[in-house]
Design a protein around this motif. Structure first.
Motif, short mmCIF file in Angstrom:
data_model
loop_
_atom_site.label_atom_id
_atom_site.label_comp_id
_atom_site.label_asym_id
_atom_site.label_seq_id
_atom_site.Cartn_x
_atom_site.Cartn_y
_atom_site.Cartn_z
N GLU A 165 0.82 -1.21 0.00
CA GLU A 165 0.00 0.00 0.00
C GLU A 165 0.86 1.26 0.00
OE1 GLU A 165 -3.76 0.38 0.25
OE2 GLU A 165 -3.17 -1.37 -0.95
N LEU A 166 1.96 1.25 0.76
CA LEU A 166 2.85 2.40 0.78
C LEU A 166 3.44 2.66 -0.61
CD1 LEU A 166 4.81 1.80 4.14
CD2 LEU A 166 3.10 3.58 3.70
N PHE A 167 3.75 1.58 -1.33
CA PHE A 167 4.32 1.74 -2.68
C PHE A 167 3.25 2.16 -3.69
CE2 PHE A 167 5.30 -0.28 -6.84
CZ PHE A 167 6.37 0.54 -7.19
N LYS B 49 12.92 2.05 -3.86
CA LYS B 49 13.99 1.67 -2.92
C LYS B 49 13.47 1.52 -1.49
CE LYS B 49 17.81 3.79 -5.48
NZ LYS B 49 18.91 4.79 -5.42
N GLY B 50 12.18 1.84 -1.27
CA GLY B 50 11.61 1.74 0.07
C GLY B 50 11.81 2.97 0.92
N HIS C 287 2.46 -7.03 -6.12
CA HIS C 287 2.79 -5.60 -6.18
C HIS C 287 4.20 -5.31 -5.69
CE1 HIS C 287 -1.75 -4.39 -5.93
NE2 HIS C 287 -1.40 -4.81 -7.13
N ILE C 288 4.63 -6.01 -4.63
CA ILE C 288 5.95 -5.73 -4.07
C ILE C 288 7.05 -6.56 -4.75
CG2 ILE C 288 5.02 -5.03 -1.83
CD1 ILE C 288 5.98 -7.73 -0.70
N GLY C 289 6.65 -7.42 -5.70
CA GLY C 289 7.65 -8.19 -6.44
C GLY C 289 8.10 -9.46 -5.75
N ILE D 6 11.29 -2.48 -5.38
CA ILE D 6 9.85 -2.73 -5.47
C ILE D 6 9.35 -2.22 -6.82
CG2 ILE D 6 7.61 -2.33 -4.42
CD1 ILE D 6 8.99 -1.62 -1.82
N PRO D 7 8.77 -3.07 -7.67
CA PRO D 7 8.74 -4.52 -7.52
C PRO D 7 10.03 -5.19 -7.97
CG PRO D 7 7.57 -3.87 -9.52
CD PRO D 7 8.00 -2.59 -8.84
#
Length: 646
Positions: free
Chosen positions: A465-467, A475-476, A564-566, A628-629
Motif C-alpha cells: 500500500e505504501l508503494f 527503494k523503500g 505488487h511488491i515483487g 519494489i517490484p
C-alpha cells in the motif's frame, strides 16, 4: 559475584548470579529467562529490550533505543554487561513467543476444512487413510492350579490366536501394569496394538469396559513457530490443536545462529530442551488438559521440520550442516522413540520424521509437497513455503525440483521493529487511503483487540500500500510527508499504522525504512529463487499453471499485494492458492495414513535438489529483485499499469 534480578510485569521474579563483565543476555539464558533475541545477541535486531529498575549496568548506546527511552532505563540485554547488583524488568513482549501459547477453537470450520480437504485429495489420488494402530478386545481363561501359565504368555497366546501372528512383543511399561489390569478386568481386556506383517507390538492394556481412544500427535517444528494437532488415530478426527513460539528463538532467529549456539558447552542439550521441554511438552499438556485426554494414550508422533530443526530436536550435532560440504547426520530415520528425547507421551511411542532432501530443504517441505498435490497433476505447479527459510518446489507428475533461499525471519515478524507472529494483536491486513494516507487494518483476535504489531501478511499489505499510493519509492524510502510519516534525528523515515493511544502496546505500531529494507531483501530472495530455478529448466513464469503458497504467515496472503511488491511473479491472480500450514497438514496425513507416509518418502527420493549458492546467476537475480517490484519493471507490467491508474 553480583546478584541479577529479573522482574516481570505479572510481579514474579527470577534471581541469578553473575561475574563482573558477564553479558546480561547470556545471564538470562543461563537462568532460563525468556528474552527474545532473533539476532542471537549481536545488537542488530533491537528486540532484547529490558528496563533498568535498580543497580547498574554497563550498556552501550544503540540506534534501537531513543534518548528518551534510554533516560527512563531501557537497554538492550545483549549490549549490557554486569558491573554490580542489578534489577531489570523483562517486558511481556520479550517473552511473547513463550507466553502466547494458543489452543485453537476447533468449532471453527476454517480450522478443520484444511485437514478435511487434504484427506479428500490424497484419497482421490488412491492413498488409503489407514495405519497400523488398532484396539482389539481379548478374552482369556483365568489361571487355575491346573493352568499356571504366566500372565505375559497368557496374553501372548490369546493375541496370537486372535491375530494369527507368531511374534508378540510386550514392553516393560505394559508388563508392569499387566497383573493388575488382568485381574481387575477378570481377564477381559482391550489392547492397543501396532500390527505389521511380521509381528505385533502391545502399546497398552485396559479393562474391556473402558472406552479407548488411540491418540496421535502431529507437530510442525518451524524455526520461529511450532504447531501441533492431537488426533484420533482410528478416525483421523482432530481432537485438539495448538501453536506456540519456538523456545529456541532466544538463541537466534535463524538456524545458523542456533547451530553455533549448540556448539557451546552444553549447547545441544539447551537447544533440545528449548524445543521439547519449553515448547512441545507444554503444548501437549495444554491440548490434553483442554479435552481431558491422557498424555500416555498418545502412541505415535509425526514431526515435520527443516533439516536443522530435526537435528536439534533429536539432540544430534548439526554443525556439519553449516560447513562445506553441508552433510546432515540423516535425511530420514525410523529409530526415534518418545522416551529417547523426553517427549511426554507414551514412552514407547514411535516418532515418524518427514524425510529431508537437502541441508536446507527439510521434512517440512516434503510434507508440504504431499499436501500441495503437485506430484499428482500434469500441469506445471510451483509450491512455496514462506518461513525463516523460503523453500520452493516446481514440477508436475513427471518431475520435481526443489531449492531453498535464506529469506530470514521477516515473514514471521522477525527483523521488523514491530513484527510479531500471527497471534492476538497482530495486524494481518491493511489498506491505506492514497489522499489522506490514513490506514484501515484488521487485527488478529476478538473484535476490539488493539494492535500490538505486524505479522507477515500485514507487513506485505502495508509495504504494498505504501508503494502503490506513492508514499515510498522503489527503494523503500519515504517520499511523501504527513502526520503519520516522521523522521528521526538520523533522517530515517517511518510510517505510523497505530499511534500509542490506539495500540495495545507501550509504543506506536510503525514500520521503518530499515524494516522495509529487511523485507525487500526477504521478498527478493523468494523471487530470485523462483527465477533462478525456472531459468535452469529453460522455463519462464508464463509457463506456471498454479502457485501454491504455504506458511504460518497469517490467515492468508493478499496475493495481489505480494505481486505488487515483487515477491511473486506477475501472473493471473486466479493461479495463486493459499494452503495454510502445509507442513503440519502433511505431518497429520503421514501420522494418520501409513500409505501417505510411504508416499512422502517416495516424493523425497524422487525430488531433485538444487543448491542456489552454486548457481552463478543467483546473486545477479537477487540484486535485481531488491527493489519494489524489481529493477526490471517489464517483469511486472500489470503492477506498473495499476500504480499509474491509482
Amino acid at each position: 559475584m553480583f546478584k541479577v534480578t529479573f522482574t516481570f510485569e505479572n510481579g514474579s521474579k527470577v534471581e541469578a548470579f553473575a561475574n563482573a563483565g558477564d553479558n546480561l543476555l547470556e545471564v538470562a539464558r543461563g537462568a532460563n529467562v525468556a528474552i527474545d533475541a532473533p539476532c542471537s545477541g549481536n545488537g542488530a535486531c533491537g528486540k532484547c529490550r529490558v528496563q533498568l529498575k535498580g543497580g547498574e549496568l554497563d550498556s552501550k548506546k544503540t540506534l534501537h533505543i531513543s534518548d528518551e527511552e534510554y533516560n527512563i532505563g531501557w537497554r538492550l540485554a545483549c549490549m549490557s554487561k554486569i558491573t554490580a547488583d542489578v534489577e531489570v524488568l523483562v517486558p511481556d513482549i520479550a517473552s511473547a513467543y513463550k507466553s502466547r501459547m494458543k489452543v485453537a477453537d476447533l468449532s471453527s470450520k476454517e480450522e478443520i476444512a484444511i485437514f478435511e480437504k487434504a484427506k479428500h485429495d490424497v484419497e482421490m489420488a488412491g492413498i488409503e487413510l489407514t495405519n497400523s494402530l488398532d484396539v482389539v478386545e481379548v478374552h482369556m481363561d483365568p489361571p487355575t492350579l491346573d493352568d499356571t501359565m504366566p500372565d505375559n504368555e497368557r496374553l501372548t497366546r490369546a493375541l496370537q490366536k486372535f491375530m494369527n501372528l507368531k511374534r508378540v512383543r510386550i514392553p516393560y511399561a505394559v508388563l508392569k501394569k499387566l497383573p493388575d489390569v488382568l485381574r481387575e478386568s477378570k481377564f477381559n481386556v482391550k489392547c492397543v496394538l501396532r500390527t505389521t506383517p511380521n509381528d505385533m507390538y502391545v502399546y497398552d492394556i485396559f479393562d474391556s469396559n473402558k472406552d479407548v481412544v488411540i491418540g496421535g500427535l502431529a507437530v510442525d517444528i518451524g524455526t520461529t513457530t511450532v504447531s501441533a494437532v492431537l488426533i484420533n488415530m482410528e478416525t483421523g478426527e482432530i481432537l485438539a490443536k495448538s501453536s506456540s513460539g519456538n523456545g529456541q528463538i532466544r538463541f537466534g532467529a535463524d538456524v545458523i545462529n542456533r547451530i553455533i549456539e549448540s556448539q557451546k558447552p552444553g549447547g545441544k542439550k539447551k537447544l533440545q530442551d528449548a524445543v521439547i521441554k519449553e515448547t512441545i511438552n507444554p503444548m501437549i499438556h495444554e491440548m490434553c488438559r483442554s479435552i481431558h485426554f491422557p498424555e500416555n494414550q498418545i502412541y505415535r508422533m509425526c514431526v515435520a521440520s527443516n533439516t536443522t530443526m530435526n537435528h536439534l530436536f533429536a539432540g544430534i550435532n548439526a554443525d556439519p550442516l553449516r560447513m562445506e560440504p553441508y552433510i546432515p547426520a540423516f535425511f530420514k530415520t525410523n529409530s526415534l522413540f518418545a522416551s529417547d528425547v523426553g517427549i511426554e507421551i507414551n514412552p514407547d511411542a514411535h516418532i515418524i520424521m518427514a524425510p529431508n532432501i537437502g541441508s536446507y530443504v527439510g521434512g517440512d517441505i516434503t510434507a508440504g509437497t504431499l499436501v500441495s498435490m503437485i506430484w499428482n497433476r500434469p500441469e506445471f505447479s510451483l509450491f512455496i513455503d514462506l518461513g525463516t527459510n523460503g523453500e520452493l518446489v516446481f514440477g508436475n507428475s513427471d518431475f520435481m525440483m526443489s531449492c531453498a533461499c535464506s529469506a530470514g525471519p521477516a515473514f514471521e515478524g522477525g527483523d521488523i521493529s514491530c513484527g510479531m507472529r500471527a497471534t492476538d494483536g497482530a495486524i494481518e491486513a491493511c489498506t491505506i487511503d492514497k489522499e489522506t494516507m490514513e490506514p484501515t487494518y484488521k487485527v488478529v483476535g476478538e473484535p476490539g483487540t488493539k494492535p500490538v504489531g505486524l505479522c507477515g501478511s500485514g507487513i506485505i499489505d502495508v509495504i504494498s500500500e505504501l508503494f502503490m499510493t506513492g508514499i515510498i519509492n522503489p527503494k523503500g524510502k519515504f517520499v511523501r510527508e504527513g502526520k503519520r510519516i516522521r523522521h528521526d534525528h538520523y533522517g530515517m523515515g517511518s510510517y505510523v499504522i497505530a499511534f500509542e493511544e490506539e495500540a495495545g502496546s507501550v509504543k506506536d505500531v510503525e514500520i521503518t525504512e530499515v524494516d522495509i529494507d529487511n523485507f525487500i531483501r526477504a521478498k527478493g530472495a523468494i523471487f530470485s529463487a523462483i527465477r533462478t530455478m525456472l531459468n535452469s529448466l529453460d522455463f519462464d513464469v508464463s509457463m506456471i499453471d498454479d502457485v501454491y503458497v504455504a506458511g504460518g504467515i497469517g490467515s492468508g496472503i493478499n496475493m495481489a499485494n505480494a505481486v505488487h511488491i515483487g515477491m511473486f511473479p506477475d501472473i493471473p491472480l486466479e493461479k495463486f492458492h493459499y494452503i495454510g500450514n502445509s507442513s503440519l497438514t502433511g505431518a497429520y496425513l503421514m501420522l494418520h495414513s501409513t500409505p501417505a507416509e510411504k508416499k512422502t518418502y517416495e516424493l523425497a527420493a524422487n525430488m531433485t535438489y538444487m543448491e542456489l549458492s552454486t548457481v552463478p546467476t543467483y546473486m545477479d537475480e537477487f540484486v535485481g529483485a531488491c527493489f519494489i517490484p524489481h529493477t526490471d519493471t517489464t517483469l511486472f507490467p500489470s503492477v506498473m499499469e495499476e500504480q499509474q491508474k491509482r
